[in-house]
Design a protein around this motif. Structure first.
Motif, short mmCIF file in Angstrom:
data_model
loop_
_atom_site.label_atom_id
_atom_site.label_comp_id
_atom_site.label_asym_id
_atom_site.label_seq_id
_atom_site.Cartn_x
_atom_site.Cartn_y
_atom_site.Cartn_z
N GLY A 20 -38.27 -36.87 -26.55
CA GLY A 20 -39.63 -36.39 -26.40
C GLY A 20 -40.18 -36.62 -25.01
N CYS A 21 -41.42 -36.18 -24.80
CA CYS A 21 -42.10 -36.36 -23.53
C CYS A 21 -42.00 -37.80 -23.08
CB CYS A 21 -43.58 -36.02 -23.68
SG CYS A 21 -43.97 -34.35 -23.31
N GLY A 22 -41.57 -38.00 -21.87
CA GLY A 22 -41.65 -39.33 -21.29
C GLY A 22 -40.45 -40.20 -21.55
N PHE A 140 -38.22 -33.16 -16.22
CA PHE A 140 -39.41 -32.31 -16.25
C PHE A 140 -39.27 -31.30 -17.37
CE2 PHE A 140 -36.68 -30.50 -12.89
CZ PHE A 140 -36.68 -29.14 -13.16
N HIS A 141 -40.44 -30.78 -17.82
CA HIS A 141 -40.47 -29.88 -18.96
C HIS A 141 -41.74 -29.04 -18.90
CE1 HIS A 141 -42.71 -33.48 -20.28
NE2 HIS A 141 -43.53 -32.56 -20.77
N PHE A 142 -41.89 -28.15 -19.87
CA PHE A 142 -42.94 -27.14 -19.79
C PHE A 142 -43.74 -27.04 -21.08
CE2 PHE A 142 -39.39 -26.11 -17.10
CZ PHE A 142 -39.99 -25.77 -15.89
N HIS A 143 -45.01 -26.65 -20.92
CA HIS A 143 -45.87 -26.37 -22.06
C HIS A 143 -46.44 -24.96 -21.91
CE1 HIS A 143 -45.91 -30.57 -23.46
NE2 HIS A 143 -45.87 -30.88 -22.18
N HIS A 144 -46.58 -24.26 -23.03
CA HIS A 144 -47.16 -22.92 -23.06
C HIS A 144 -48.11 -22.83 -24.24
CE1 HIS A 144 -47.33 -18.76 -24.64
NE2 HIS A 144 -47.53 -18.49 -23.37
N SER A 146 -51.01 -24.09 -21.07
CA SER A 146 -51.16 -25.40 -20.43
C SER A 146 -51.80 -26.38 -21.39
CB SER A 146 -52.00 -25.29 -19.16
OG SER A 146 -53.37 -25.15 -19.48
N GLU A 147 -51.59 -27.67 -21.13
CA GLU A 147 -52.24 -28.72 -21.92
C GLU A 147 -53.58 -29.09 -21.29
OE1 GLU A 147 -49.02 -31.71 -22.76
OE2 GLU A 147 -49.28 -30.70 -24.71
N HIS A 148 -53.58 -29.38 -20.00
CA HIS A 148 -54.86 -29.63 -19.32
C HIS A 148 -55.63 -28.32 -19.20
CE1 HIS A 148 -52.82 -33.39 -18.16
NE2 HIS A 148 -54.03 -33.88 -18.26
N LEU A 159 -46.32 -27.43 -16.04
CA LEU A 159 -45.09 -28.17 -15.74
C LEU A 159 -45.42 -29.67 -15.69
CD1 LEU A 159 -42.23 -28.70 -14.44
CD2 LEU A 159 -43.23 -27.92 -12.27
N HIS A 160 -44.66 -30.47 -16.42
CA HIS A 160 -44.83 -31.93 -16.39
C HIS A 160 -43.59 -32.56 -15.80
CE1 HIS A 160 -48.05 -32.02 -19.81
NE2 HIS A 160 -48.57 -31.75 -18.62
N LEU A 161 -43.76 -33.30 -14.70
CA LEU A 161 -42.66 -34.05 -14.11
C LEU A 161 -42.88 -35.52 -14.46
CD1 LEU A 161 -43.59 -31.84 -11.36
CD2 LEU A 161 -41.11 -32.16 -11.45
N LEU A 227 -49.02 -40.12 -23.00
CA LEU A 227 -48.06 -39.06 -23.30
C LEU A 227 -48.78 -38.03 -24.17
CD1 LEU A 227 -44.86 -41.14 -24.23
CD2 LEU A 227 -45.59 -40.34 -21.97
N THR A 228 -48.46 -36.77 -24.01
CA THR A 228 -49.13 -35.72 -24.81
C THR A 228 -48.34 -35.38 -26.07
OG1 THR A 228 -48.10 -33.88 -23.64
CG2 THR A 228 -50.16 -34.74 -22.73
N THR A 229 -47.28 -36.15 -26.33
CA THR A 229 -46.48 -35.98 -27.54
C THR A 229 -46.38 -37.35 -28.23
OG1 THR A 229 -44.47 -36.40 -26.26
CG2 THR A 229 -45.10 -34.10 -26.61
#
Ligand SMILES: [Zn+2]
Length: 278
Positions: A20-22, A140-144, A146-148, A159-161, A227-229
């Protein structure tokens, strides 16, 4: 892909938690060895009935905290991400320094972990420095979409790095993505976007020039979030670049076909401040 059911075995649930994220790519690769995978399956026996998290109605963001006690921060946390970044709330600060980005070239592997397409960085040469603290890029990974949000509006993608310090602290560099010109820096990666969830990351033949993924201007909004997850762990140092990058509509659509919606809605900002460099 829209109606995917999140029915995993205990083992794949364990692997997805690790991807997962992070999380680090070391964790991802470690579960690919049969001995470790077998022990993970064994130790995960008690978690066999835990439903897995997703972005759909049943196991989506408003239910994450109910799915597992380890996810309770997703509801009880006071410093959650993402947030709506309102320009009127930005606080220019003389003591906040611009993020120092030291990105080079790295071999990568790519995986569709069921939540996003994640690109695992294969060397430890790439890092950012925030207020004197060094954080090394892990993935890094992507959201669709955006989260922010910016002034209440989502961008097309984000894009989250994800970086880690030597003492285990997380720092995420967020880059908003808007429709525009085709982005050559993403071409190789986009040709190899995995359509289907897998437990095996695929190596790309060409290394990725990481700095080419970023906008030219590194002015940013800085805040403390999570983390957003799941498990929505807090004390994450967030740096959201103010200048977006562009992907073409076709490039955005290519990702959207795989992940029609993999974003967590914005969370309350509470008493937090949004700092910018002066
Ligand atoms: Zn993310």
């Amino acid at each position: 892909m829209m109606n995917r059911k999140w029915q995993y075995t205990a083992l794949s649930a364990t692997i997805l938690l690790l991807t997962g994220c992070g999380q680090t790519n070391q964790a991802v690769s470690s579960v690919h060895t049969p001995a470790v995978a077998a022990s993970a399956a064994h130790s995960a026996d008690t978690a066999a009935t835990v439903p897995h998290w997703s972005y759909d109605q049943e196991h989506g963001p408003t239910h994450w905290a109910e799915l597992e006690t380890a996810f309770s921060t997703c509801r009880t946390g006071q410093q959650q991400s993402p947030i709506d970044i309102e320009h009127a709330q930005l606080v220019p600060s003389a003591t906040v320094h611009p993020v120092d980005i030291h990105y080079g070239t790295t071999p990568v592997t790519v995986i569709n972990n069921g939540h996003t397409v994640q690109v695992n960085v294969q060397n430890t040469d790439n890092y950012i420095t925030i207020e004197g603290q060094k954080y090394t890029l892990v993935q890094f990974h992507f959201h669709h979409p955006s989260e922010h949000q910016i002034d209440g509006k989502n961008a097309a993608m984000e894009l989250h790095l994800v970086h880690k310090s030597a003492d285990g602290q997380s720092a995420v560099l967020g880059v908003l993505i808007q429709p525009g010109n085709a982005n050559r820096a993403f071409r190789q990666l986009w040709e190899h976007l995995p359509d289907h969830e897998s437990e095996q990351a695929i190596p790309l033949t060409e290394p990725v020039q990481l700095s080419h993924l970023l906008p030219a201007d590194h002015h940013a909004v800085h805040y403390t979030g999570s983390l957003t997850t799941p498990p929505c762990t807090e004390h994450v140092s967030w740096t959201v670049l103010q200048q977006p990058i562009q992907l073409s509509k076709d490039q955005i659509q290519r990702f959207a076909t795989i992940f029609p919606d993999n974003h967590r809605p914005v969370q309350s900002i509470g008493s937090r401040k949004l700092y910018t460099e002066q």
